[in-house]
Design a protein around this motif. Structure first.
Motif, PDB file in Angstrom:
ATOM      1  N   ASN A 211       0.839  -1.196   0.000  1.00  0.00           N
ATOM      2  CA  ASN A 211       0.000   0.000   0.000  1.00  0.00           C
ATOM      3  C   ASN A 211       0.876   1.250   0.000  1.00  0.00           C
ATOM      4  OD1 ASN A 211      -1.669   2.168   0.593  1.00  0.00           O
ATOM      5  ND2 ASN A 211      -2.916   1.040   2.067  1.00  0.00           N
ATOM      6  N   TYR A 212       1.095   1.809  -1.186  1.00  0.00           N
ATOM      7  CA  TYR A 212       1.833   3.068  -1.314  1.00  0.00           C
ATOM      8  C   TYR A 212       0.891   4.272  -1.405  1.00  0.00           C
ATOM      9  CZ  TYR A 212       5.941   0.263  -2.740  1.00  0.00           C
ATOM     10  OH  TYR A 212       6.990  -0.636  -2.808  1.00  0.00           O
ATOM     11  N   HIS A 213      -0.323   4.028  -1.937  1.00  0.00           N
ATOM     12  CA  HIS A 213      -1.219   5.137  -2.296  1.00  0.00           C
ATOM     13  C   HIS A 213      -2.606   4.983  -1.678  1.00  0.00           C
ATOM     14  CE1 HIS A 213       1.677   6.503  -5.380  1.00  0.00           C
ATOM     15  NE2 HIS A 213       1.872   5.215  -5.614  1.00  0.00           N
ATOM     16  N   GLY A 214      -2.686   4.364  -0.495  1.00  0.00           N
ATOM     17  CA  GLY A 214      -3.984   4.198   0.160  1.00  0.00           C
ATOM     18  C   GLY A 214      -4.765   3.002  -0.330  1.00  0.00           C
ATOM     19  N   LYS A 215      -4.170   2.170  -1.125  1.00  0.00           N
ATOM     20  CA  LYS A 215      -4.785   0.952  -1.670  1.00  0.00           C
ATOM     21  C   LYS A 215      -3.655   0.066  -2.172  1.00  0.00           C
ATOM     22  CE  LYS A 215      -6.553   3.935  -4.353  1.00  0.00           C
ATOM     23  NZ  LYS A 215      -7.349   4.719  -5.314  1.00  0.00           N
ATOM     24  N   SER A 216      -3.983  -1.151  -2.542  1.00  0.00           N
ATOM     25  CA  SER A 216      -2.928  -2.028  -3.059  1.00  0.00           C
ATOM     26  C   SER A 216      -2.326  -1.409  -4.323  1.00  0.00           C
ATOM     27  CB  SER A 216      -3.486  -3.424  -3.375  1.00  0.00           C
ATOM     28  OG  SER A 216      -4.275  -3.393  -4.554  1.00  0.00           O
ATOM     29  N   GLN A 217      -1.034  -1.648  -4.527  1.00  0.00           N
ATOM     30  CA  GLN A 217      -0.374  -1.125  -5.716  1.00  0.00           C
ATOM     31  C   GLN A 217      -1.024  -1.682  -6.973  1.00  0.00           C
ATOM     32  OE1 GLN A 217       1.457   1.268  -6.093  1.00  0.00           O
ATOM     33  NE2 GLN A 217       2.701   1.058  -7.944  1.00  0.00           N
ATOM     34  N   ARG A 218      -1.526  -2.886  -6.880  1.00  0.00           N
ATOM     35  CA  ARG A 218      -2.232  -3.534  -7.985  1.00  0.00           C
ATOM     36  C   ARG A 218      -3.443  -2.697  -8.416  1.00  0.00           C
ATOM     37  NH1 ARG A 218      -1.771  -7.953  -5.418  1.00  0.00           N
ATOM     38  NH2 ARG A 218      -3.605  -7.411  -4.191  1.00  0.00           N
ATOM     39  N   GLN A 219      -4.254  -2.315  -7.429  1.00  0.00           N
ATOM     40  CA  GLN A 219      -5.457  -1.535  -7.726  1.00  0.00           C
ATOM     41  C   GLN A 219      -5.090  -0.117  -8.165  1.00  0.00           C
ATOM     42  OE1 GLN A 219      -8.626  -1.963  -4.962  1.00  0.00           O
ATOM     43  NE2 GLN A 219      -9.876  -0.357  -5.879  1.00  0.00           N
ATOM     44  N   HIS A 220      -4.057   0.441  -7.572  1.00  0.00           N
ATOM     45  CA  HIS A 220      -3.615   1.790  -7.951  1.00  0.00           C
ATOM     46  C   HIS A 220      -3.215   1.837  -9.421  1.00  0.00           C
ATOM     47  CE1 HIS A 220      -1.596   5.667  -7.819  1.00  0.00           C
ATOM     48  NE2 HIS A 220      -0.491   5.100  -8.246  1.00  0.00           N
ATOM     49  N   VAL A 221      -2.406   0.881  -9.861  1.00  0.00           N
ATOM     50  CA  VAL A 221      -1.955   0.858 -11.247  1.00  0.00           C
ATOM     51  C   VAL A 221      -3.136   0.580 -12.177  1.00  0.00           C
ATOM     52  CG1 VAL A 221      -0.436  -0.281 -12.914  1.00  0.00           C
ATOM     53  CG2 VAL A 221       0.367   0.165 -10.594  1.00  0.00           C
ATOM     54  N   TYR A 222      -4.040  -0.298 -11.747  1.00  0.00           N
ATOM     55  CA  TYR A 222      -5.240  -0.592 -12.545  1.00  0.00           C
ATOM     56  C   TYR A 222      -6.044   0.682 -12.785  1.00  0.00           C
ATOM     57  CZ  TYR A 222      -9.947  -2.202 -13.646  1.00  0.00           C
ATOM     58  OH  TYR A 222     -11.179  -2.374 -14.241  1.00  0.00           O
ATOM     59  N   GLU A 223      -6.211   1.492 -11.751  1.00  0.00           N
ATOM     60  CA  GLU A 223      -6.984   2.734 -11.887  1.00  0.00           C
ATOM     61  C   GLU A 223      -6.268   3.739 -12.782  1.00  0.00           C
ATOM     62  OE1 GLU A 223      -7.749   3.992  -7.891  1.00  0.00           O
ATOM     63  OE2 GLU A 223      -9.150   2.353  -7.493  1.00  0.00           O
ATOM     64  N   LEU A 224      -4.935   3.796 -12.694  1.00  0.00           N
ATOM     65  CA  LEU A 224      -4.178   4.669 -13.585  1.00  0.00           C
ATOM     66  C   LEU A 224      -4.385   4.270 -15.047  1.00  0.00           C
ATOM     67  CD1 LEU A 224      -0.723   5.055 -11.754  1.00  0.00           C
ATOM     68  CD2 LEU A 224      -2.486   6.805 -12.004  1.00  0.00           C
ATOM     69  N   LEU A 225      -4.315   2.974 -15.315  1.00  0.00           N
ATOM     70  CA  LEU A 225      -4.455   2.494 -16.686  1.00  0.00           C
ATOM     71  C   LEU A 225      -5.876   2.661 -17.209  1.00  0.00           C
ATOM     72  CD1 LEU A 225      -2.377  -0.804 -17.064  1.00  0.00           C
ATOM     73  CD2 LEU A 225      -2.008   1.394 -18.159  1.00  0.00           C
ATOM     74  N   SER A 226      -6.839   2.445 -16.360  1.00  0.00           N
ATOM     75  CA  SER A 226      -8.243   2.466 -16.791  1.00  0.00           C
ATOM     76  C   SER A 226      -8.651   3.813 -17.372  1.00  0.00           C
ATOM     77  CB  SER A 226      -9.158   2.107 -15.616  1.00  0.00           C
ATOM     78  OG  SER A 226      -8.935   0.769 -15.209  1.00  0.00           O
ATOM     79  N   LYS A 227      -7.965   4.874 -16.985  1.00  0.00           N
ATOM     80  CA  LYS A 227      -8.293   6.207 -17.500  1.00  0.00           C
ATOM     81  C   LYS A 227      -7.884   6.369 -18.967  1.00  0.00           C
ATOM     82  CE  LYS A 227      -7.675   8.308 -12.932  1.00  0.00           C
ATOM     83  NZ  LYS A 227      -6.847   9.234 -12.103  1.00  0.00           N
ATOM     84  N   HIS A 228      -7.018   5.484 -19.440  1.00  0.00           N
ATOM     85  CA  HIS A 228      -6.477   5.644 -20.787  1.00  0.00           C
ATOM     86  C   HIS A 228      -6.803   4.476 -21.712  1.00  0.00           C
ATOM     87  CE1 HIS A 228      -4.022   9.064 -19.479  1.00  0.00           C
ATOM     88  NE2 HIS A 228      -3.717   8.359 -18.409  1.00  0.00           N
ATOM     89  N   CYS A 229      -7.394   3.416 -21.195  1.00  0.00           N
ATOM     90  CA  CYS A 229      -7.595   2.197 -21.975  1.00  0.00           C
ATOM     91  C   CYS A 229      -9.073   1.880 -22.138  1.00  0.00           C
ATOM     92  CB  CYS A 229      -6.904   1.009 -21.308  1.00  0.00           C
ATOM     93  SG  CYS A 229      -5.144   1.220 -21.095  1.00  0.00           S
ATOM     94  N   GLU A 230      -9.346   1.126 -23.181  1.00  0.00           N
ATOM     95  CA  GLU A 230     -10.711   0.627 -23.368  1.00  0.00           C
ATOM     96  C   GLU A 230     -11.084  -0.314 -22.226  1.00  0.00           C
ATOM     97  OE1 GLU A 230     -12.603  -2.390 -26.543  1.00  0.00           O
ATOM     98  OE2 GLU A 230     -11.914  -0.488 -27.416  1.00  0.00           O
ATOM     99  N   GLN A 231     -10.128  -1.105 -21.779  1.00  0.00           N
ATOM    100  CA  GLN A 231     -10.329  -2.029 -20.660  1.00  0.00           C
ATOM    101  C   GLN A 231      -8.961  -2.385 -20.097  1.00  0.00           C
ATOM    102  OE1 GLN A 231     -13.311  -3.714 -19.142  1.00  0.00           O
ATOM    103  NE2 GLN A 231     -11.624  -3.886 -17.713  1.00  0.00           N
ATOM    104  N   ALA A 232      -8.867  -2.461 -18.780  1.00  0.00           N
ATOM    105  CA  ALA A 232      -7.620  -2.876 -18.135  1.00  0.00           C
ATOM    106  C   ALA A 232      -7.849  -4.182 -17.387  1.00  0.00           C
ATOM    107  CB  ALA A 232      -7.118  -1.796 -17.179  1.00  0.00           C
ATOM    108  N   TYR A 233      -6.778  -4.952 -17.223  1.00  0.00           N
ATOM    109  CA  TYR A 233      -6.839  -6.243 -16.549  1.00  0.00           C
ATOM    110  C   TYR A 233      -5.631  -6.394 -15.629  1.00  0.00           C
ATOM    111  CZ  TYR A 233     -10.125  -7.552 -20.272  1.00  0.00           C
ATOM    112  OH  TYR A 233     -11.184  -7.592 -21.138  1.00  0.00           O
ATOM    113  N   ILE A 234      -5.797  -7.244 -14.619  1.00  0.00           N
ATOM    114  CA  ILE A 234      -4.676  -7.676 -13.793  1.00  0.00           C
ATOM    115  C   ILE A 234      -4.159  -8.982 -14.370  1.00  0.00           C
ATOM    116  CG2 ILE A 234      -3.869  -8.215 -11.474  1.00  0.00           C
ATOM    117  CD1 ILE A 234      -4.996  -5.411 -11.690  1.00  0.00           C
ATOM    118  N   SER A 235      -2.852  -9.109 -14.495  1.00  0.00           N
ATOM    119  CA  SER A 235      -2.247 -10.337 -14.995  1.00  0.00           C
ATOM    120  C   SER A 235      -1.818 -11.199 -13.813  1.00  0.00           C
ATOM    121  CB  SER A 235      -1.031 -10.000 -15.864  1.00  0.00           C
ATOM    122  OG  SER A 235      -0.305 -11.163 -16.201  1.00  0.00           O
TER     123      SER A 235
END
Length: 381
Positions: A211-235
């Motif tokens: 938790n670097y940003h108030g949530k898991s880093q996984r979710q943080h990066v997902y939210e960053l990507l979702s603003k620019h992509c048609e759809q984002a996924y966790i691998s």
């Protein structure tokens, strides 16, 4: 009734033609006129797109007796300094063609000799098309030669042509502009892939759960990507690694044991008709501005768009946009025993950028680095 036996795995296939994803056959006039038009179009479009032309010789060419082909070789490569000549003795089918033309943005085809998934039809009384209507499977543009003002009667059986734009043969700039718009409309959508990693031996914990940003880093990066992509996924590597409580869409590795390479190939297998931007979970300093910069400078004519690493030595593979044409290239490297995304970038035609803020690319792999990152990030909040 017995369920029909399925012999082969149901794979999502990329949208390919005979030679390429983007191909236009030009037919309806003589071959010399087609080549002249193609050369003019290439002159106007080649600064923006990598373009190939497919044609046929009208008579069998005699191979120079000094050439290797004349002496039994099946392939001859000659470096002619300003270009490379690659001559084959064997015939090609669509599978080989697609591999050969993978690096091209657009393939223009002499439709008098070869077929393509889409067509530009020339209306020329000297070369009537009444017996070739079966070749007109997806007409994108109709071109009238001098003196022609309407479609011939044989085209009445093709009602979809009523909505197809019409230009004149001498309007080369207009035809080039049409092709440019056609290419823009066919620009693939961008999907996002968060490389969740897993339990790191050096970090001694799951990097994606930090938790670097108030949530898991996984979710943080997902939210960053979702603003620019048609759809984002966790691998994720497998089902046991999935954090179901987060409710985030995910892709499980279908290629296994290859680290980030597994995730990237599995994403392309899921959707081979989209480009993929990958982001790793060990870049806590990464900002939304840097992601936006990467996307704004995306070059779909390359295998990938990537930043140089923080030391400006090599491409940074884990914050990269991988274009459609990267999929067969990644598989080709794998077939030769390589599963390193960076090696693919180093040895391929890629767009390389300087990152706006070098700190954004700083990896965090050890507990002491994690603590330093948390102190820095929390200080700025």
């Amino acid at each position: 009734m017995d369920k029909q036996h399925q012999k082969h795995a149901k794979l999502t296939r990329p949208s390919l033609g005979e030679f390429n994803r983007n191909e236009l056959a030009i037919l309806g006039t003589n071959c010399a006129a087609i080549r002249h038009l193609v050369n003019q179009l290439i002159q106007g479009l080649s600064e923006k797109y990598a373009i190939a032309y497919v044609d046929a010789d009208h008579k069998a060419s005699q191979v120079n007796e000094e050439a290797a082909l004349a002496n039994g070789a099946t392939l001859e490569f000659v470096d002619k300094i300003t270009y490379r000549s690659l001559n084959y003795a064997q015939e090609f089918n669509a599978f080989q063609n697609r591999q050969l033309f993978n690096q091209q943005d657009l393939v223009l085809v002499n439709g008098n000799h070869f077929k393509a998934q889409s067509q530009i039809v020339v209306i020329d009384p000297a070369k009537p098309l009444d017996k070739k209507l079966d070749k007109l499977t997806d007409v994108k543009l109709v071109v009238f030669t001098e003196g022609i003002t309407e479609l011939p009667e044989c085209f009445n059986s093709l009602p979809h042509l009523a909505d197809v734009p019409i230009l004149t043969f001498d309007n080369v700039a207009g035809i080039a502009d049409f092709i440019s718009k056609y290419m823009i409309n066919r620009r693939p959508s961008l999907m996002g892939l968060v490389l969740a990693g897993g339990k790191s031996e050096r970090m001694q914990t799951d990097k994606g759960s930090i938790n670097y940003h108030g949530k898991s880093q996984r979710q943080h990066v997902y939210e960053l990507l979702s603003k620019h992509c048609e759809q984002a996924y966790i691998s994720y590597a497998d089902e046991s690694a999935v954090h179901q409580q987060e409710g985030l869409p995910f892709i499980l590795d279908t290629f296994t044991g290859l680290g980030p390479y597994s995730g990237l190939l599995s994403a392309f297998q899921t959707n081979p008709n989209a480009a993929w931007i990958t982001l790793a979970c060990d870049l806590p300093y990464l900002s939304a501005e840097t992601i936006a910069y990467l996307i704004d400078h995306r070059n779909p004519s390359k295998i990938a768009t990537a930043f140089m690493d923080s030391e400006n030595r090599f491409p940074e593979p884990l914050i990269t946009i991988w274009e459609l044409r990267a999929y067969p290239v990644l598989l080709q490297f794998l077939s030769q025993g390589y599963s390193c995304p960076r090696k693919v970038l180093i040895n391929s035609d890629v767009e390389l950028l300087q990152v706006p803020n070098v700190r954004d690319l700083q990896n965090v792999n050890h507990p002491e680095e994690r603590e330093a990152a948390m102190q820095y990030l929390h200080k700025g909040q």
